[in-house]
Design a protein around this motif. Structure first.
Motif, PDB file in Angstrom:
ATOM      1  N   GLN A   1       0.826  -1.195   0.000  1.00 10.43           N
ATOM      2  CA  GLN A   1       0.000   0.000   0.000  1.00 10.43           C
ATOM      3  C   GLN A   1       0.868   1.255   0.000  1.00 10.43           C
ATOM      4  O   GLN A   1       1.858   1.329   0.733  1.00 10.43           O
ATOM      5  CB  GLN A   1      -0.921   0.015   1.228  1.00 10.43           C
ATOM      6  CG  GLN A   1      -1.893  -1.137   1.271  1.00 10.43           C
ATOM      7  CD  GLN A   1      -2.826  -1.153   0.078  1.00 10.43           C
ATOM      8  OE1 GLN A   1      -3.309  -0.098  -0.343  1.00 10.43           O
ATOM      9  NE2 GLN A   1      -3.077  -2.331  -0.477  1.00 10.43           N
ATOM     10  N   PRO A   2       0.528   2.275  -0.819  1.00 11.28           N
ATOM     11  CA  PRO A   2       1.282   3.532  -0.780  1.00 11.28           C
ATOM     12  C   PRO A   2       1.233   4.145   0.609  1.00 11.28           C
ATOM     13  O   PRO A   2       0.242   4.004   1.336  1.00 11.28           O
ATOM     14  CB  PRO A   2       0.549   4.408  -1.809  1.00 11.28           C
ATOM     15  CG  PRO A   2      -0.188   3.448  -2.686  1.00 11.28           C
ATOM     16  CD  PRO A   2      -0.554   2.288  -1.819  1.00 11.28           C
ATOM     17  N   VAL A   3       2.307   4.816   0.982  1.00 10.35           N
ATOM     18  CA  VAL A   3       2.391   5.401   2.323  1.00 10.35           C
ATOM     19  C   VAL A   3       3.148   6.718   2.228  1.00 10.35           C
ATOM     20  O   VAL A   3       3.997   6.908   1.349  1.00 10.35           O
ATOM     21  CB  VAL A   3       3.070   4.416   3.302  1.00 10.35           C
ATOM     22  CG1 VAL A   3       4.507   4.159   2.917  1.00 10.35           C
ATOM     23  CG2 VAL A   3       2.962   4.902   4.732  1.00 10.35           C
ATOM     24  N   ASN A   4       2.837   7.658   3.126  1.00 12.14           N
ATOM     25  CA  ASN A   4       3.482   8.966   3.166  1.00 12.14           C
ATOM     26  C   ASN A   4       4.141   9.175   4.528  1.00 12.14           C
ATOM     27  O   ASN A   4       3.739   8.567   5.530  1.00 12.14           O
ATOM     28  CB  ASN A   4       2.466  10.088   2.911  1.00 12.14           C
ATOM     29  CG  ASN A   4       1.835   9.999   1.541  1.00 12.14           C
ATOM     30  OD1 ASN A   4       2.479  10.254   0.548  1.00 12.14           O
ATOM     31  ND2 ASN A   4       0.562   9.621   1.494  1.00 12.14           N
ATOM     32  N   GLY A   5       5.128  10.041   4.560  1.00  9.40           N
ATOM     33  CA  GLY A   5       5.808  10.355   5.810  1.00  9.40           C
ATOM     34  C   GLY A   5       6.723  11.546   5.633  1.00  9.40           C
ATOM     35  O   GLY A   5       6.909  12.051   4.518  1.00  9.40           O
ATOM     36  N   THR A   6       7.298  11.992   6.726  1.00  5.81           N
ATOM     37  CA  THR A   6       8.234  13.117   6.713  1.00  5.81           C
ATOM     38  C   THR A   6       9.626  12.624   7.074  1.00  5.81           C
ATOM     39  O   THR A   6       9.795  11.930   8.083  1.00  5.81           O
ATOM     40  CB  THR A   6       7.784  14.198   7.701  1.00  5.81           C
ATOM     41  OG1 THR A   6       6.465  14.631   7.357  1.00  5.81           O
ATOM     42  CG2 THR A   6       8.724  15.396   7.680  1.00  5.81           C
ATOM     43  N   ALA A   7      10.598  12.950   6.258  1.00  3.78           N
ATOM     44  CA  ALA A   7      12.018  12.599   6.453  1.00  3.78           C
ATOM     45  C   ALA A   7      12.272  11.120   6.187  1.00  3.78           C
ATOM     46  O   ALA A   7      13.187  10.759   5.435  1.00  3.78           O
ATOM     47  CB  ALA A   7      12.510  12.996   7.828  1.00  3.78           C
ATOM     48  N   THR A   8      11.509  10.238   6.826  1.00  7.52           N
ATOM     49  CA  THR A   8      11.660   8.800   6.590  1.00  7.52           C
ATOM     50  C   THR A   8      10.285   8.167   6.403  1.00  7.52           C
ATOM     51  O   THR A   8       9.277   8.663   6.931  1.00  7.52           O
ATOM     52  CB  THR A   8      12.372   8.101   7.763  1.00  7.52           C
ATOM     53  OG1 THR A   8      11.586   8.266   8.947  1.00  7.52           O
ATOM     54  CG2 THR A   8      13.773   8.667   7.977  1.00  7.52           C
ATOM     55  N   VAL A   9      10.275   7.067   5.678  1.00 13.96           N
ATOM     56  CA  VAL A   9       9.036   6.353   5.433  1.00 13.96           C
ATOM     57  C   VAL A   9       9.379   4.901   5.158  1.00 13.96           C
ATOM     58  O   VAL A   9      10.463   4.594   4.634  1.00 13.96           O
ATOM     59  CB  VAL A   9       8.272   6.990   4.243  1.00 13.96           C
ATOM     60  CG1 VAL A   9       9.054   6.827   2.950  1.00 13.96           C
ATOM     61  CG2 VAL A   9       6.878   6.411   4.099  1.00 13.96           C
ATOM     62  N   GLN A  10       8.495   3.984   5.523  1.00 20.45           N
ATOM     63  CA  GLN A  10       8.717   2.572   5.229  1.00 20.45           C
ATOM     64  C   GLN A  10       7.383   1.869   5.072  1.00 20.45           C
ATOM     65  O   GLN A  10       6.353   2.309   5.583  1.00 20.45           O
ATOM     66  CB  GLN A  10       9.543   1.891   6.332  1.00 20.45           C
ATOM     67  CG  GLN A  10       8.825   1.737   7.672  1.00 20.45           C
ATOM     68  CD  GLN A  10       9.706   1.070   8.705  1.00 20.45           C
ATOM     69  OE1 GLN A  10      10.764   1.582   9.064  1.00 20.45           O
ATOM     70  NE2 GLN A  10       9.271  -0.085   9.187  1.00 20.45           N
TER      71      GLN A  10
END
Length: 735
Positions: free
Chosen positions: A476-485
């Motif tokens: 599933q696509p995912v969003n985050g700030t600085a890092t994402v997994q």
């Protein structure tokens, strides 16, 4: 078969004899009302000449007739009242002319269409037939005597017993514009469809119907070929509006275009065919007329751009490169031959989600002939081409020409070097980009995204030449700030063939510039290996797979069933009786599913009903273990249970004398020693009688002894009964 109306009683209004002269055009419509007892709206949109029209011809209602297409049989009619009248506006209100003013009048009624009346597979059609048209029409003969017939075909509301939902196309209000001689003119005649059906447009000869000047409002008649207007000499469907570019319609969009060559008032019709899954399900005609006038000569504006360092103007086959340290703005000029002309400039990035540029200023007014005006195109920080693909800027200048603005378009292709935004990074928990997989064996790993600038990130995945969901890949696509997994999981399907390689590209995007992200991708290649499989095994805790059970003499049958599989595949354990149902026989066993090893207990306490009157019965129970791997191996063990009836013991010798004196010795006729019986011959009751035949004791319980302490001494008779045998005897009671 009748159309049922929203009103319980129809108001029968008197139809005046006024001729509906100066009908400009219009179309019928039918739209579905979901979840309403009045399941459809039926009506008509009419365009009426507001200046020259006969006020008496503006009807308070219209009568619409419905026919069956297969045989033109009349189905019903309805009276739709006028619900709205409004003036048709111009694209540019300042361009209005005194000789052209139009009303849009809408008639509509809510009705209940019964499925039993509208289920013919060939469908139905509705018409409105009225005279007369505008007498000054240029391209038809005898225009003042010509009627107007609006026509619409619609499918049955049920097909093969299933509801078939459909609404006719919906069209925005037309503009009341006019065209100029020898000038290009565009007119949007396209609509939209609530059901997602495809619409195909074509120009046709307008229908005339059967009404005429003497009978302007006759009841409509069903027909497979209604009369059509008669064109004047040298006019046909190919040149309804003649000129350098005769009237045409884009079959997909409904956009009309024409460059007329002569002034006049031209009538035309566009047929709109409705398609669903490649099958035509409906059609309607839209009538209209277009006025062509001799307009003052107008010239369009002109956009020009001279790149920095060049002495010639830009041509659209060039790519402009803007380096990192170059100015963010460049100059474009616009000229127009007309004096005191307001020019507006708009722009957009054609192949980018966001524009990321501004125009300063965006409006000008010319002060002299061929005035030359300048404006700035300024690129924002996020106007960047990361992959050397140029961004196309489309600049459009439009003036105040009537009836519609004249325009000029300039396309500029720009490649701009990146800014100081650092690229994100993407990694996975895998040791390499290549991963060997086996059909039926789950796969799991993690994808990581990181940004040195700590910007917002978006992480996604995409299969090369395939849809990940079609392969049951879960990421599933995912969003985050600085890092994402995000975790990737997949169980390769059983149809995955050895040697196949599937590539998935994982993409992390720096979202600092929304709509123009900076992205980095990393592929993972899945190589399908051969799928080995060890079959499961099933066993029980019984020392032997055969059990003999005697009803009445044996305890409950209890043992465990075990299924195991060294593979990681899911296994199932089930039980099945051969020729009988386990639950109906009273057996207790629960089917189970698990991995590696599963245990389920079995228990059974057979009773006499299972023997069906026989001395013994044999029951075979199969315990089956099956794995869920692609090869679907299984193993079975069978337990044989023989259920027998208990043997019948001989009848004991009973005493012939008892002494019920309370001394505890020989006080009772002891009955608990009577035979236990078996499934086919069971104890029923015992009765004792005195010598006169009167019953003095009765019991259905074998264990109840007869102790006649309250009876007088004497000779008594007893009768003991079983299912198939009985025992009689006598006994003396001494006191």
């Amino acid at each position: 078969m009748k159309i049922r109306f929203i009103l319980c009683i129809l108001m029968l209004l008197v139809i005046t004899a006024a001729k509906a002269t100066h009908i400009v055009g219009g179309q019928l419509f039918i739209t579905e009302n979901k979840n309403s007892i009045y399941n459809y709206n039926i009506g008509l949109t009419m365009y009426f000449d507001a200046l020259n029209g006969n006020p008496g011809a503006e009807d308070p209602f219209v009568t619409i007739y419905v026919f069956r297409k297969r045989d033109n049989a009349a189905i019903g009619w309805l009276e739709a009242p006028k619900i709205e009248r409004k003036s048709v506006t111009y694209a540019n209100p300042l361009c209005g002319i005194s000789s052209l003013e139009t009303y849009m009048i809408t008639y509509s009624s809510s009705v209940n269409l019964e499925t039993s009346d509208f289920n013919d597979p060939e469908g139905y059609y509705m018409v409105w037939d009225r005279c007369c048209r505008n007498g000054t029409i240029t391209n038809i003969k005898n225009p003042g005597d010509a009627g107007s017939l609006f026509y619409l075909e619609f499918p049955p509301i049920t097909k093969n017993g299933t509801a078939f939902s459909n609404s006719s196309p919906v069209f925005p209000a037309v503009k009341g514009d006019y065209a100029c001689v020898n000038s290009p003119f565009f007119f949007d005649f396209g609509g939209s469809d609530a059901d997602g059906d495809s619409l195909v447009y074509s120009i046709v000869t307008p229908m005339q119907g059967f009404s005429d000047k003497s009978n302007p409002s006759l009841p409509a008649r069903g027909s497979s070929g209604y009369p059509r207007l008669t064109w004047t000499d040298n006019i046909s469907v190919a040149n309804v509006i003649p000129g350098p570019k005769p009237l045409t319609v884009n079959k997909s969009t409904g956009m009309l275009s024409v460059t007329p060559g002569f002034v006049g008032l031209y009538v035309f019709a566009v047929q709109v065919d409705e398609y669903r899954k490649g099958q035509k399900i409906g059609t309607l005609t839209r009538d209209f007329q277009l006025k062509v006038v001799d307009c003052p000569k107008m010239d369009p504006p002109k956009l020009l751009f001279k790149p920095a360092g060049k002495n010639v103007f830009y041509t659209e086959n060039e790519i402009i490169t803007v380096k990192k340290d170059d100015p963010n703005c460049f100059e474009v000029i616009v000229t127009d031959p007309s004096i005191n002309q307001l020019i507006k400039v708009n722009g957009r990035a054609v192949n980018n989600a966001k524009d990321y540029f501004t125009l300063l200023p965006a409006e000008f007014r010319t002060t002299i002939a061929n005035d030359t005006l300048k404006f700035q195109v300024c690129l924002d920080e996020c106007f960047v081409t990361y992959d050397n693909r140029p961004i196309k800027i489309e600049l459009i200048a439009e003036d105040e020409s009537c009836p519609v603005p004249l325009t000029d378009t300039l396309n500029i292709f720009i490649r701009r070097e990146g800014n100081d935004n650092a690229s994100p990074e993407i990694t996975t928990s895998l040791p390499s980009e290549y991963m060997h997989v086996t059909a039926g064996v789950p796969v799991r790993f993690t994808v990581y995204g990181k940004d040195p600038d700590k910007d917002n990130l978006a992480l996604s995945g995409r299969g090369r030449d395939f849809n990940m969901a079609d392969k049951a890949m879960n990421f599933q696509p995912v969003n985050g700030t600085a890092t994402v997994q995000q975790n990737f999981t997949w169980t390769p399907p059983c149809n995955a063939r050895k040697g196949d390689t599937l590539a998935v590209d994982f993409l992390v995007e720096d979202m600092r510039c929304e709509g123009n992200p900076l992205g980095v991708s990393r592929p993972v290649y899945f190589i399908v290996d051969e799928s080995p499989n060890t079959p499961p095994a099933v066993r029980t805790t019984l020392p032997e797979p055969e059990i003999t059970y005697t009803i009445g003499n044996s305890s409950e049958i209890i043992f465990d069933v075990l299924a195991s599989d060294p593979d990681t595949s899911t296994i199932s354990l089930v039980a099945a009786g051969r020729g009988f149902d386990l639950q109906s026989a009273g057996m207790n066993f629960t089917d189970k599913t698990g991995t590696r090893e599963i245990i389920s207990p079995y228990a059974w306490n057979p009773d006499c009903a299972l023997l069906n009157g026989k001395g013994e019965q044999t029951f075979l129970i199969d315990f089956i273990a099956q794995d869920k791997s692609c090869s679907s191996a299984n193993d079975t063990t069978t337990v044989k249970v023989t259920v027998k009836d208990n043997s019948f013991t001989e009848f004991p010798e009973l005493p012939n004398v008892i002494t019920p004196n309370g001394d505890g010795k020989n006080d009772c006729l002891v009955l608990q020693d009577l035979p236990e019986g078996n499934c086919s011959d069971q104890f029923k009751d015992i009765a004792v009688y005195n010598r006169w035949g009167k019953q003095v004791y009765y019991s259905r319980v074998k264990e109840n002894n007869w102790c006649p302490a309250d009876l007088s001494g004497g000779y008594y008779y007893f009768l003991i009964q079983y299912t198939t045998r009985s025992y009689k005897g006598g006994i003396t009671v001494l006191k």
